[in-house]
Design an enzyme around this catalytic site. Sequence first.
Site, PDB file in Angstrom:
ATOM      1  CD  GLU A 155      51.162  35.992  19.912  1.00  0.00           C
ATOM      2  OE1 GLU A 155      51.262  34.887  19.346  1.00  0.00           O
ATOM      3  OE2 GLU A 155      51.986  36.906  19.738  1.00  0.00           O
ATOM      4  CD  GLU A 177      54.669  40.702  20.196  1.00  0.00           C
ATOM      5  OE1 GLU A 177      53.490  40.756  19.835  1.00  0.00           O
ATOM      6  OE2 GLU A 177      55.351  39.679  20.089  1.00  0.00           O
ATOM      7  CG  ASN A 201      60.175  41.263  13.688  1.00  0.00           C
ATOM      8  OD1 ASN A 201      59.725  41.934  14.598  1.00  0.00           O
ATOM      9  ND2 ASN A 201      61.140  40.367  13.851  1.00  0.00           N
ATOM     10  CG  HIS A 227      52.600  30.821  16.240  1.00  0.00           C
ATOM     11  ND1 HIS A 227      51.596  30.484  17.114  1.00  0.00           N
ATOM     12  CD2 HIS A 227      52.985  32.074  16.592  1.00  0.00           C
ATOM     13  CE1 HIS A 227      51.378  31.485  17.946  1.00  0.00           C
ATOM     14  NE2 HIS A 227      52.211  32.476  17.652  1.00  0.00           N
ATOM     15  CD  GLU A 228      56.314  33.545  15.243  1.00  0.00           C
ATOM     16  OE1 GLU A 228      56.104  34.766  15.079  1.00  0.00           O
ATOM     17  OE2 GLU A 228      56.053  32.955  16.305  1.00  0.00           O
ATOM     18  N   GLY A 260      60.321  32.553  21.489  1.00  0.00           N
ATOM     19  CA  GLY A 260      60.549  31.466  20.545  1.00  0.00           C
ATOM     20  C   GLY A 260      60.755  31.996  19.147  1.00  0.00           C
ATOM     21  CB  ALA A 261      59.550  32.728  16.392  1.00  0.00           C
ATOM     22  CG  MET A 262      59.150  39.569  16.841  1.00  0.00           C
ATOM     23  SD  MET A 262      57.611  39.696  17.797  1.00  0.00           S
ATOM     24  CE  MET A 262      56.734  40.916  16.821  1.00  0.00           C
TER      25      MET A 262
END
Length: 912
Positions: free
Chosen positions: A393, A200, A339, A370-371, A335-337
Amino acid sequence: MACSCIVDRKISRIIKKHHIIYRLTLPFLALILLISLIYGSFAVFKNTDLTFPCSDHNDAFRLRQHTIPLRYDLTFDVDMKTMSFSGVEVITIKALNKTSCIELHSEELMITDIRILERPSSDFSFSWKGSRSLTIKSMKENDEFHTLKLLLSETLNENDEIRLYIAFNAPLRQDLRGFYQSVYIADDGSASNIATTQFESIAARTAFPCYDEPSFKAVFNLTLRVNDLSYPTILSNMHSIRDEVIDGSRVVSFADTPKMSTYLLAFIVGSFDKVSYVRDDGLVFNVYTPVNHRDEGLFALSVAINVTLFYERFFDIPYPLQKMDMIAIPDFRAGAMENWGLITYRSTRLLGPSDMSLSRRQDIAYVVAHEIAHQWAGDLVTTSFWNSIFLNEGFARFFQHYSVDRLFPEWRSWELFLSRYLQPTLSLDALPSIHPLNNALVNSQAAIESMFDVISYGKGAAVLLLFHDYLGQDAFREWMQSYFKSHMYGAVVPHDLFSLLPQKESWQRWIHAPGFPLISIVASDDQTFSFSQSRFVASSHKNTSSPWWIPLSLHPSTGESSSFVLSSSFTVKKISSDWFFVEPFGSLARVNYPSSMWLSFISFVRSNDPSMTPSRLFKLVDDCFSISFFDSSLPIAYAFKMTEALVASSFLDFPTYSMVLRHLRFVDSLLFDQPVYFSFQSWVRLLLDSVLSRIGFSPSSSDSPMIVQLRGLLLLHAGYYGSPSVISYSLSQTNSFLSGNVSSLDSNLKFAFFATSVRHGPPSLFNSLFSLFSSSSSHPSDLQLLSSALSYSSSPSLLMRLVSSTLSPSIRSQDAPSILHHAASNNLCREYVWKFFKNHYDALLFKLGSRSLETKVIFSVSSLFKDDQSYFDVHQFFSHRSSSPLVSLSLDSIRRHQFFLDLNLSDLLSFF
């Protein structure tokens, strides 16, 4: 047979790379022409030919919709010794209309073979009815837009399907995007390589040629072949279906993914430990940690298990994969992704020891929630393009608080949302050049990256909160379920979400226009009040605007509360009450009351009036500061009187004090070179000492989460403003820590102690903490804390040393933006950071990459000035270096600071 233009493209790359075109002799040019003709194509040297049938269209940044991918069959050979990879893919492509062109993305890949696979006469799985010898006549690359355009030998008809075969290779990248190299430093100091991905927003194209836009969803089948058997962890989105050693390489094949976007594909090779949990229905949760650090993943695992179940029940849609992996990556820019099925995290956002601070525990819980929310909002249902990334988001930001509030109600998540996310969001949304949630001007990579900001996240979440409060919990849940079930595995635009609302026009301005409203209330003599709305702008230029649809609740001093919708620029209401509170749903508007009401509210706060709920208190104080800063109708003295009333009251709410101190630090940054600054410092210091005297310096087992966080916040700022008792206590605690009494330091107060000690202690103390910061053996969470604490120094030379370290190889590129941000926030270092940034721009760009520089550094280092010379310096420097929209926001911010001083400086001199 491979397309003959490969030879031409290689020659072209060599010519461009080494700049030898002007030294080519006529015979050599003739030889190139001969080679090209022998291989049947000279297409690459026709790239400027406007007659090329696949020439750029009006919106060259976007792919045409002539063809779509249905399936990618990918095989990667990963060389962990040379840190490079090669790959082959077969893309199953479907034509949506008649076309002889295929257009996809490719960036910095060496393509070694490309062709249309022949259809065997017995193969009826594809609908291509033309010649079995369909070929690629020519190929054109666009380096600006990273597109690869193929001209076919025959025209495809609507619904025809073909297979495109491409072979390619590249080194693992070093800029934390695409398929890149990370390095883990073990407890014994040894280094271990990791090959990992971050696609991303538009980096999948750097790992394999693809349709690299969110709307082009497809199924992915992946095989990884790794040539070094010492790496036991090989992961991708899906569970493995084959894992064997062939010819000295480990070969792992994974199940087909659901239909999804390219940016969600992920694969990782490395050495990790893990902690796991298997649910009764077979769903497997794994948290992958550095070796010998399994226990640090236990809290995140617990949160993941619980929020996944919450989301499944709320959306009424089961999590569709067999496993959910979460993995800590040492070098990770975001911070994070999210996937799908393989969520990647920066180590500090996933892992923590059992004695970690409350703020760290909250951060892990919110990031994990969140993820995992993204597994539905973003993965299952995806924004069609990055101009409306709030559909991913904003949803995730909203649901992280919605879910964590159920898990940890004592944290009071929605109050934390107001201070941690909404206050910074409204501050940015008040700038004239800010973008709307749905931004039609996203037409470059810089514009895409700029959309990942507090507007898309915070304002997107606040709009959902507005409709949650307006519809009620049950109707809101039905709306969400209808939306997700209607668009599963699809790509959406804002209309797909909001058209399901009964209030058809309610959302338009919130989504398509920038900014937010200011509601101004004016009293008449007969208890009639006029309500008007206009855009709130932190600028001397006030623009008229169309009205927002604003649902409000009204709470009078006597009588029943009520609700109404303000949807016009002006309305009049009869209210039989001397005063009343107005609460905009979602807190997405500021409210300016008559002067007499503001004075009443100040009195109510001081007297602990029971009508002051925590959220109402927060909103009143925040509005008082924000409006008085930029609107002459409300004197700035009211904000300071409100602060004095808050301190005199018994209210001890962490979110409210956090908000107040953020406003006071804003004033601090603009007054530090004014004669009134020392009086201002003394005033703040006395207020903080007063509150600290009530809650004490030392933790108690009976402390609520609010008091735990409030104590650390007050100690930090009291130390900043020079409280002698706080300085003495902090130096004692820090010196004890440096002497080896590590466990004696409360984790919730460590940052306050370190920052105060660095600011007021001797240079030797800074040097000791800087040595810890520079040590590869320090825990990632300590590195983050230390870099922030060191930026509190009052020594320009030590601050310069800290800033200069960002270019040191010992500082990971993921950590450098934070150092620059915090150092620029120091009044004594702001000018130096800007000069450093300008002098080392190219080096920083090389180390950090364009995305990190554009999104995390530009605004931090250039937005805090307050004079014309700085304004023009910033404008001139970026005029030929960056097209990021954040440059305009930095210039807006400088003008905002000038406007604040022009409006308020004389009143500040009088008050202090």
